[in-house]
Design a protein around this motif. Sequence first.
Motif, short mmCIF file in Angstrom:
data_model
loop_
_atom_site.label_atom_id
_atom_site.label_comp_id
_atom_site.label_asym_id
_atom_site.label_seq_id
_atom_site.Cartn_x
_atom_site.Cartn_y
_atom_site.Cartn_z
N LEU A 75 92.24 41.30 99.81
CA LEU A 75 91.47 41.16 98.55
C LEU A 75 92.34 40.47 97.47
O LEU A 75 93.53 40.40 97.53
N LEU A 76 91.53 39.59 96.80
CA LEU A 76 92.06 38.62 95.71
C LEU A 76 91.33 39.20 94.52
O LEU A 76 90.24 38.79 94.13
N PRO A 77 91.87 40.13 93.68
CA PRO A 77 91.25 40.65 92.54
C PRO A 77 91.00 39.49 91.54
O PRO A 77 89.97 39.33 90.69
N GLY A 78 92.02 38.63 91.21
CA GLY A 78 92.05 37.49 90.46
C GLY A 78 91.98 38.07 89.07
O GLY A 78 93.05 38.77 88.70
N ASP A 79 91.11 37.55 88.10
CA ASP A 79 91.09 37.66 86.74
C ASP A 79 90.03 38.40 85.81
O ASP A 79 89.12 38.67 86.46
N GLY A 80 90.43 38.71 84.89
CA GLY A 80 89.29 39.37 83.76
C GLY A 80 88.85 40.55 84.64
O GLY A 80 89.67 41.53 84.93
N ILE A 81 87.64 40.76 84.72
CA ILE A 81 86.89 42.02 85.38
C ILE A 81 87.06 41.94 86.94
O ILE A 81 86.72 42.90 87.60
N GLY A 82 87.77 41.11 87.29
CA GLY A 82 88.10 40.81 88.91
C GLY A 82 88.64 41.96 89.39
O GLY A 82 88.20 42.69 90.34
N GLY A 121 87.63 38.98 93.61
CA GLY A 121 86.80 39.56 92.44
C GLY A 121 86.34 38.16 91.55
O GLY A 121 85.03 38.03 91.81
N ALA A 122 86.99 37.66 90.78
CA ALA A 122 86.58 36.42 90.02
C ALA A 122 87.98 35.61 89.48
O ALA A 122 88.88 36.45 89.30
N VAL A 123 87.65 34.52 89.13
CA VAL A 123 88.80 33.91 88.58
C VAL A 123 88.31 33.25 86.91
O VAL A 123 87.20 33.06 86.99
N GLY A 124 89.23 33.04 86.22
CA GLY A 124 88.93 32.36 85.03
C GLY A 124 89.73 33.21 83.83
O GLY A 124 89.75 34.32 83.62
N ASP A 125 90.38 32.48 82.96
CA ASP A 125 91.39 33.03 81.87
C ASP A 125 91.02 31.90 80.62
O ASP A 125 91.68 30.80 80.78
N PRO A 126 90.54 32.20 79.66
CA PRO A 126 90.57 31.57 78.53
C PRO A 126 92.01 30.95 78.30
O PRO A 126 91.91 29.74 77.71
N PRO A 161 92.80 28.10 87.02
CA PRO A 161 92.35 29.10 87.83
C PRO A 161 91.14 28.81 88.75
O PRO A 161 91.05 28.88 89.95
N GLU A 162 89.95 28.14 88.17
CA GLU A 162 88.82 27.59 89.10
C GLU A 162 89.42 26.61 90.00
O GLU A 162 88.68 26.54 91.22
#
Length: 354
Positions: free
Chosen positions: A7-14, A72-77, A88-89
């Motif tokens: 599992l790679l939860p990642g960022d934000g809502i990930g 999950g998702a990646v990306g962080d302002p 992150p992307e």
Amino acid sequence: MNATIALLPGDGIGPEVIDAAAGVLEATAARHGHAFALTRSPFGAAALRAGEPPLPDGTLRDCRAADAVLLGAVGDPAYSDGPRERRPETGLLELRRALGVYANLRPARVWPGLEGGAALRAERLRGVDMLIVRELTGGIYFGEPRGRSADRAEAFDTMRYSTAEIERIAVVAFESARGRRQLVTSVDKANVLESSRLWREVVTEVASRYPDVRLEHQLVDSCAMRLVSDPGSFDVLLAGNLFGDILSDEAGAVVGSLGLLPSASVGGSGGLFEPVHGSAPDIAGRDAANPIGAIASAALLLRHALDLGAEADSIERAVGTALADGCRTADLAAPGGPALGCAAMARAVLDRLA
Ligand code: NAD
């Protein structure tokens, strides 16, 4: 069956949607007598915050050692303006490349009960059930040269496709169409781009090996229009990396929410499964995310990576029943109407797994 799932939860809502999907995987394992070991590894901005690159070596090792990966998702302002190697992307592109998962399958359909809630009139949505086959490890996201001049006067990317890359993704599309309604719509910009002209030629050659499947070519601009005006006319939509990325977000809006769409990235070693949406920083940490894209991605993982089709079917049935029973997260609810949080929606699916 014994299986390890990274599992790679990642960022934000990930992390929120991965918690939801992990709960569904654990419940499915318990009901069917499987032993799933779920490991968690840092990825994206979560890894950068810990002083590591966006795809740490240890995380890639965990992914390679696992039977499948659920992301999950990646990306962080906070990291969006940094250098490329600290975005992150970049970690996500590196992971897809490292695993060699060149075929990204994105099913999009209208779930029963959602016809009236989506952006389009119900009659336009009847029978919408498409599979977007997006090329994932080539095209303009990877092409060289790329960069910008030191004086900021210009920046450039390269859209590059080899015949071999086009051929292997086209084969995935035609094989998929055989098990569906035998229509492939290949998307390109062949009236302008050289890479699209090669794309069209190679897809046409592959089509000659599949006389039972109908092929049509469509320019990406008119395809974007048709996706809204006549979404039920698509079966398999075959596209390169950039066009497939854009069109699948549009497909998400057509069927009700981007938060509903799952994806399976296959073709290399193992498989990478992830919701189509990003890290949604605007709603992160508020228990407001729709977990269905992640839960449906877990179902695709069971079907494609572990060959557990009956278990995948039972998850998809539970999602369908929850939606038909009127369970709605905020993205699906009527404006101002009652909505379930991410965890409550996951519980609603769990309650219907039996
Ligand atoms: P996004 O997909 O994160 O969000 C777009 C819109 O959809 C937002 O309004 C968001 O609130 C909503 N949304 C998305 N997922 C939802 C869900 N599960 N439930 C309810 N609403 C949902 O796209 P963006 O805002 O353009 O990008 C945010 C970040 O995510 C950026 O850093 C981007 O690079 C990254 N991104 C990552 C991936 C990925 O990890 N695969 C994909 C796309 C974007």
